[in-house]
Design an enzyme around this catalytic site. Structure first.
Site, PDB file in Angstrom:
ATOM      1  N   ARG A  11      -1.313  15.495   1.796  1.00 14.92           N
ATOM      2  CA  ARG A  11      -0.323  14.715   1.071  1.00 14.92           C
ATOM      3  C   ARG A  11      -0.483  14.991  -0.422  1.00 14.92           C
ATOM      4  O   ARG A  11      -1.487  15.537  -0.853  1.00 14.92           O
ATOM      5  CB  ARG A  11      -0.512  13.234   1.382  1.00 14.92           C
ATOM      6  CG  ARG A  11      -0.232  12.872   2.828  1.00 14.92           C
ATOM      7  CD  ARG A  11      -0.882  11.540   3.202  1.00 14.92           C
ATOM      8  NE  ARG A  11      -0.413  10.457   2.347  1.00 14.92           N
ATOM      9  CZ  ARG A  11      -1.042   9.290   2.197  1.00 14.92           C
ATOM     10  NH1 ARG A  11      -2.182   9.069   2.814  1.00 14.92           N
ATOM     11  NH2 ARG A  11      -0.549   8.358   1.413  1.00 14.92           N
ATOM     12  N   SER A  13      -0.436  12.720  -2.977  1.00 14.52           N
ATOM     13  CA  SER A  13      -0.982  11.676  -3.843  1.00 14.52           C
ATOM     14  C   SER A  13      -2.287  12.158  -4.467  1.00 14.52           C
ATOM     15  O   SER A  13      -2.964  13.052  -3.951  1.00 14.52           O
ATOM     16  CB  SER A  13      -1.235  10.401  -3.038  1.00 14.52           C
ATOM     17  OG  SER A  13      -2.373  10.557  -2.206  1.00 14.52           O
ATOM     18  N   LYS A  83      -9.464   6.127   8.247  1.00  7.78           N
ATOM     19  CA  LYS A  83      -8.840   4.847   8.609  1.00  7.78           C
ATOM     20  C   LYS A  83      -7.340   4.996   8.857  1.00  7.78           C
ATOM     21  O   LYS A  83      -6.738   4.123   9.490  1.00  7.78           O
ATOM     22  CB  LYS A  83      -9.117   3.777   7.554  1.00  7.78           C
ATOM     23  CG  LYS A  83      -8.453   3.990   6.215  1.00  7.78           C
ATOM     24  CD  LYS A  83      -8.797   2.863   5.258  1.00  7.78           C
ATOM     25  CE  LYS A  83      -8.217   3.091   3.864  1.00  7.78           C
ATOM     26  NZ  LYS A  83      -6.764   3.137   3.815  1.00  7.78           N
ATOM     27  N   ASP A  84      -6.731   6.087   8.380  1.00  2.80           N
ATOM     28  CA  ASP A  84      -5.311   6.329   8.624  1.00  2.80           C
ATOM     29  C   ASP A  84      -5.053   7.109   9.915  1.00  2.80           C
ATOM     30  O   ASP A  84      -3.900   7.316  10.289  1.00  2.80           O
ATOM     31  CB  ASP A  84      -4.688   7.116   7.460  1.00  2.80           C
ATOM     32  CG  ASP A  84      -4.660   6.320   6.167  1.00  2.80           C
ATOM     33  OD1 ASP A  84      -4.708   5.085   6.231  1.00  2.80           O
ATOM     34  OD2 ASP A  84      -4.602   6.942   5.086  1.00  2.80           O
ATOM     35  N   SER A 129      -2.186  -4.673   3.601  1.00  5.25           N
ATOM     36  CA  SER A 129      -3.036  -4.590   4.788  1.00  5.25           C
ATOM     37  C   SER A 129      -3.107  -5.945   5.493  1.00  5.25           C
ATOM     38  O   SER A 129      -3.521  -6.949   4.896  1.00  5.25           O
ATOM     39  CB  SER A 129      -4.444  -4.147   4.380  1.00  5.25           C
ATOM     40  OG  SER A 129      -5.396  -4.518   5.344  1.00  5.25           O
ATOM     41  N   LEU A 130      -2.736  -5.977   6.763  1.00  2.00           N
ATOM     42  CA  LEU A 130      -2.818  -7.226   7.524  1.00  2.00           C
ATOM     43  C   LEU A 130      -4.274  -7.665   7.682  1.00  2.00           C
ATOM     44  O   LEU A 130      -4.569  -8.858   7.729  1.00  2.00           O
ATOM     45  CB  LEU A 130      -2.148  -7.052   8.885  1.00  2.00           C
ATOM     46  CG  LEU A 130      -0.654  -6.722   8.859  1.00  2.00           C
ATOM     47  CD1 LEU A 130      -0.125  -6.557  10.268  1.00  2.00           C
ATOM     48  CD2 LEU A 130       0.132  -7.787   8.122  1.00  2.00           C
ATOM     49  N   ARG A 131      -5.189  -6.704   7.765  1.00  2.00           N
ATOM     50  CA  ARG A 131      -6.621  -7.024   7.869  1.00  2.00           C
ATOM     51  C   ARG A 131      -7.096  -7.745   6.607  1.00  2.00           C
ATOM     52  O   ARG A 131      -7.800  -8.760   6.674  1.00  2.00           O
ATOM     53  CB  ARG A 131      -7.421  -5.725   8.075  1.00  2.00           C
ATOM     54  CG  ARG A 131      -8.945  -5.900   7.985  1.00  2.00           C
ATOM     55  CD  ARG A 131      -9.639  -4.545   7.978  1.00  2.00           C
ATOM     56  NE  ARG A 131      -9.212  -3.695   6.867  1.00  2.00           N
ATOM     57  CZ  ARG A 131      -9.686  -3.784   5.629  1.00  2.00           C
ATOM     58  NH1 ARG A 131     -10.613  -4.679   5.325  1.00  2.00           N
ATOM     59  NH2 ARG A 131      -9.250  -2.974   4.680  1.00  2.00           N
ATOM     60  N   ARG A 132      -6.701  -7.228   5.457  1.00  2.00           N
ATOM     61  CA  ARG A 132      -7.085  -7.879   4.206  1.00  2.00           C
ATOM     62  C   ARG A 132      -6.399  -9.236   4.066  1.00  2.00           C
ATOM     63  O   ARG A 132      -7.005 -10.210   3.619  1.00  2.00           O
ATOM     64  CB  ARG A 132      -6.737  -6.971   3.016  1.00  2.00           C
ATOM     65  CG  ARG A 132      -7.632  -5.736   2.918  1.00  2.00           C
ATOM     66  CD  ARG A 132      -7.142  -4.746   1.874  1.00  2.00           C
ATOM     67  NE  ARG A 132      -8.029  -3.593   1.766  1.00  2.00           N
ATOM     68  CZ  ARG A 132      -7.641  -2.375   1.405  1.00  2.00           C
ATOM     69  NH1 ARG A 132      -6.371  -2.150   1.098  1.00  2.00           N
ATOM     70  NH2 ARG A 132      -8.518  -1.376   1.340  1.00  2.00           N
ATOM     71  N   ARG A 149       2.697  -1.757  -1.918  1.00  4.23           N
ATOM     72  CA  ARG A 149       2.683  -0.392  -1.387  1.00  4.23           C
ATOM     73  C   ARG A 149       2.584   0.602  -2.538  1.00  4.23           C
ATOM     74  O   ARG A 149       2.663   0.255  -3.699  1.00  4.23           O
ATOM     75  CB  ARG A 149       3.972  -0.104  -0.589  1.00  4.23           C
ATOM     76  CG  ARG A 149       4.109  -0.822   0.740  1.00  4.23           C
ATOM     77  CD  ARG A 149       3.281  -0.226   1.872  1.00  4.23           C
ATOM     78  NE  ARG A 149       3.332   1.238   1.923  1.00  4.23           N
ATOM     79  CZ  ARG A 149       4.359   1.950   2.401  1.00  4.23           C
ATOM     80  NH1 ARG A 149       5.432   1.356   2.876  1.00  4.23           N
ATOM     81  NH2 ARG A 149       4.288   3.266   2.429  1.00  4.23           N
ATOM     82  N   GLY A 150       2.436   1.886  -2.176  1.00  2.00           N
ATOM     83  CA  GLY A 150       2.354   2.927  -3.191  1.00  2.00           C
ATOM     84  C   GLY A 150       0.944   3.472  -3.302  1.00  2.00           C
ATOM     85  O   GLY A 150       0.007   2.960  -2.696  1.00  2.00           O
ATOM     86  N   ASN A 151       0.801   4.546  -4.072  1.00  2.75           N
ATOM     87  CA  ASN A 151      -0.524   5.134  -4.232  1.00  2.75           C
ATOM     88  C   ASN A 151      -1.368   4.276  -5.179  1.00  2.75           C
ATOM     89  O   ASN A 151      -0.904   3.275  -5.726  1.00  2.75           O
ATOM     90  CB  ASN A 151      -0.421   6.591  -4.705  1.00  2.75           C
ATOM     91  CG  ASN A 151       0.282   6.723  -6.045  1.00  2.75           C
ATOM     92  OD1 ASN A 151       0.085   5.917  -6.939  1.00  2.75           O
ATOM     93  ND2 ASN A 151       1.108   7.763  -6.188  1.00  2.75           N
ATOM     94  N   THR A 154       0.044   3.634  -8.674  1.00  2.00           N
ATOM     95  CA  THR A 154       1.202   2.740  -8.632  1.00  2.00           C
ATOM     96  C   THR A 154       0.759   1.297  -8.471  1.00  2.00           C
ATOM     97  O   THR A 154       1.264   0.380  -9.132  1.00  2.00           O
ATOM     98  CB  THR A 154       2.129   3.138  -7.463  1.00  2.00           C
ATOM     99  OG1 THR A 154       2.568   4.485  -7.653  1.00  2.00           O
ATOM    100  CG2 THR A 154       3.334   2.215  -7.383  1.00  2.00           C
ATOM    101  N   ARG A 155      -0.205   1.076  -7.597  1.00  3.08           N
ATOM    102  CA  ARG A 155      -0.674  -0.296  -7.339  1.00  3.08           C
ATOM    103  C   ARG A 155      -1.350  -0.890  -8.575  1.00  3.08           C
ATOM    104  O   ARG A 155      -1.120  -2.048  -8.931  1.00  3.08           O
ATOM    105  CB  ARG A 155      -1.628  -0.297  -6.141  1.00  3.08           C
ATOM    106  CG  ARG A 155      -0.954   0.115  -4.849  1.00  3.08           C
ATOM    107  CD  ARG A 155      -1.905   0.049  -3.663  1.00  3.08           C
ATOM    108  NE  ARG A 155      -1.344   0.730  -2.504  1.00  3.08           N
ATOM    109  CZ  ARG A 155      -1.732   0.511  -1.255  1.00  3.08           C
ATOM    110  NH1 ARG A 155      -2.687  -0.357  -0.997  1.00  3.08           N
ATOM    111  NH2 ARG A 155      -1.185   1.166  -0.249  1.00  3.08           N
ATOM    112  N   CYS A 242      -2.189   0.083  12.610  1.00  2.00           N
ATOM    113  CA  CYS A 242      -2.251  -0.682  11.359  1.00  2.00           C
ATOM    114  C   CYS A 242      -1.303  -1.861  11.398  1.00  2.00           C
ATOM    115  O   CYS A 242      -1.144  -2.567  10.420  1.00  2.00           O
ATOM    116  CB  CYS A 242      -1.988   0.198  10.163  1.00  2.00           C
ATOM    117  SG  CYS A 242      -0.284   0.569   9.927  1.00  2.00           S
TER     118      CYS A 242
END
Length: 305
Positions: A11, A13, A83-84, A129-132, A149-151, A154-155, A242
């Protein structure tokens, strides 16, 4: 016969490119004379930024275009954050190497507050993240959790613009991009569980390419593979993707493996925990055992099973 050139699909990013360059450097150092090239490409996961990842198809979105490039012969391998990578790979693909794991903790990042406890009532925290989200909700049900969202850049930019009071990112990603100074505090196991395989870099390639697989296998870290195999086996036994909040952390000690597992509910903050130990040659069985313990506590209803 081993190839003289390897092409890495990646990718675009900054973090993905760092990881691909890291693997390229390791390959060149391990196999003198080998030429390694990067083939950067955009994926649907990178392009659709206005919707939560869980609703547009999950983390597999980051893999698909890279796998197509390998199938079409435009690349020989792909580099991913483990993790992805879905618990079940697409047929015809393998993970010949998993690199030594970096810091698997999550990072609490804020310009105004030192840690989670310091946030005022009703503070805005960004994470997709639903886990977070589930773990944040369990600790601080008063917080307002917002999608993010975003890299990495960006975040951080959205945080700095005042859109959030704090955000949660992976420590490893910030450290790899020389942004460790942004980490105000670490959210770490066993009190806070990372995603299965978090902070490990995985190399994916097509099965049946003996020369390519042999070159890549030289980078495999046996201890990391053991621990993440237990985490991923637990995730797979829970139907993990995820779109569900699952956390896992496995440690390797002199007496074998010890795995902590968690299933949560992002809406209510309900968390279920289980843990178990096993000899180091039983990583897969250990993951399934912890998954079974979570299911016995009622994890199936949280996971929609």
């Amino acid at each position: 016969m081993n190839p003289s050139t390897l092409r890495i699909a990646t990718r675009k990013s900054a973090l993905a490119l760092w990881q691909a360059e890291h693997v390229a450097a390791l390959l060149r150092a391990t196999h003198p004379g080998l030429t390694v090239e990067l083939v950067p490409m955009s994926t649907r996961g990178d392009e659709v930024l206005d919707q939560p990842l869980a609703t547009i198809g999950g983390k597999g979105l980051f893999l698909k275009e890279l796998e197509v490039a390998m199938l079409e012969g435009r690349a020989d391998l792909a580099v991913h954050s483990l993790k992805d990578v879905p618990a079940q790979l697409e047929p015809g693909f393998a993970l010949p190497a998993i690199l030594p794991r970096a810091d698997a903790a999550d990072a609490f990042v804020s310009n105004d507050y030192a840690d989670l406890a310091a946030l005022p009532h009703g503070a805005r925290v960004g994470t997709s993240s639903l886990r977070r989200q589930a773990q944040l909700r369990a600790l601080r049900p008063d917080l307002v959790l917002l999608d993010l969202r975003g890299n990495v850049g960006t975040r951080l930019g959205k945080l700095d613009a005042g859109d959030y009071d704090a955000i949660v990112l992976a420590c490893a990603g910030l450290e790899r991009l020389d942004l460790a100074a942004r980490i105000r505090s670490r959210l770490a196991a066993p009190d806070w569980l990372p995603a299965p395989g978090q902070a490990a870099i995985a190399i994916e390639a097509r099965e049946g390419q003996a020369g390519v697989l042999a070159l890549l296998a030289a980078l495999d870290d046996a201890d990391t593979r053991l621990t993440v195999s237990a985490e991923r086996a637990m995730n797979q036994a829970l139907g993990g993707s995820c779109t569900v909040p699952i956390g896992a952390w496995c440690m390797l000690g002199e007496h074998g493996l010890h795995l902590h597992g968690m299933v949560g509910d992002a809406a209510s903050g309900q968390l279920l925990h289980a843990e178990a130990s096993a000899p180091s040659d039983q990583a897969i069985a250990l993951g399934r055992k912890v998954a079974a313990a979570l299911l016995a506590q009622g994890a199936g209803s949280l996971l929609g099973l």
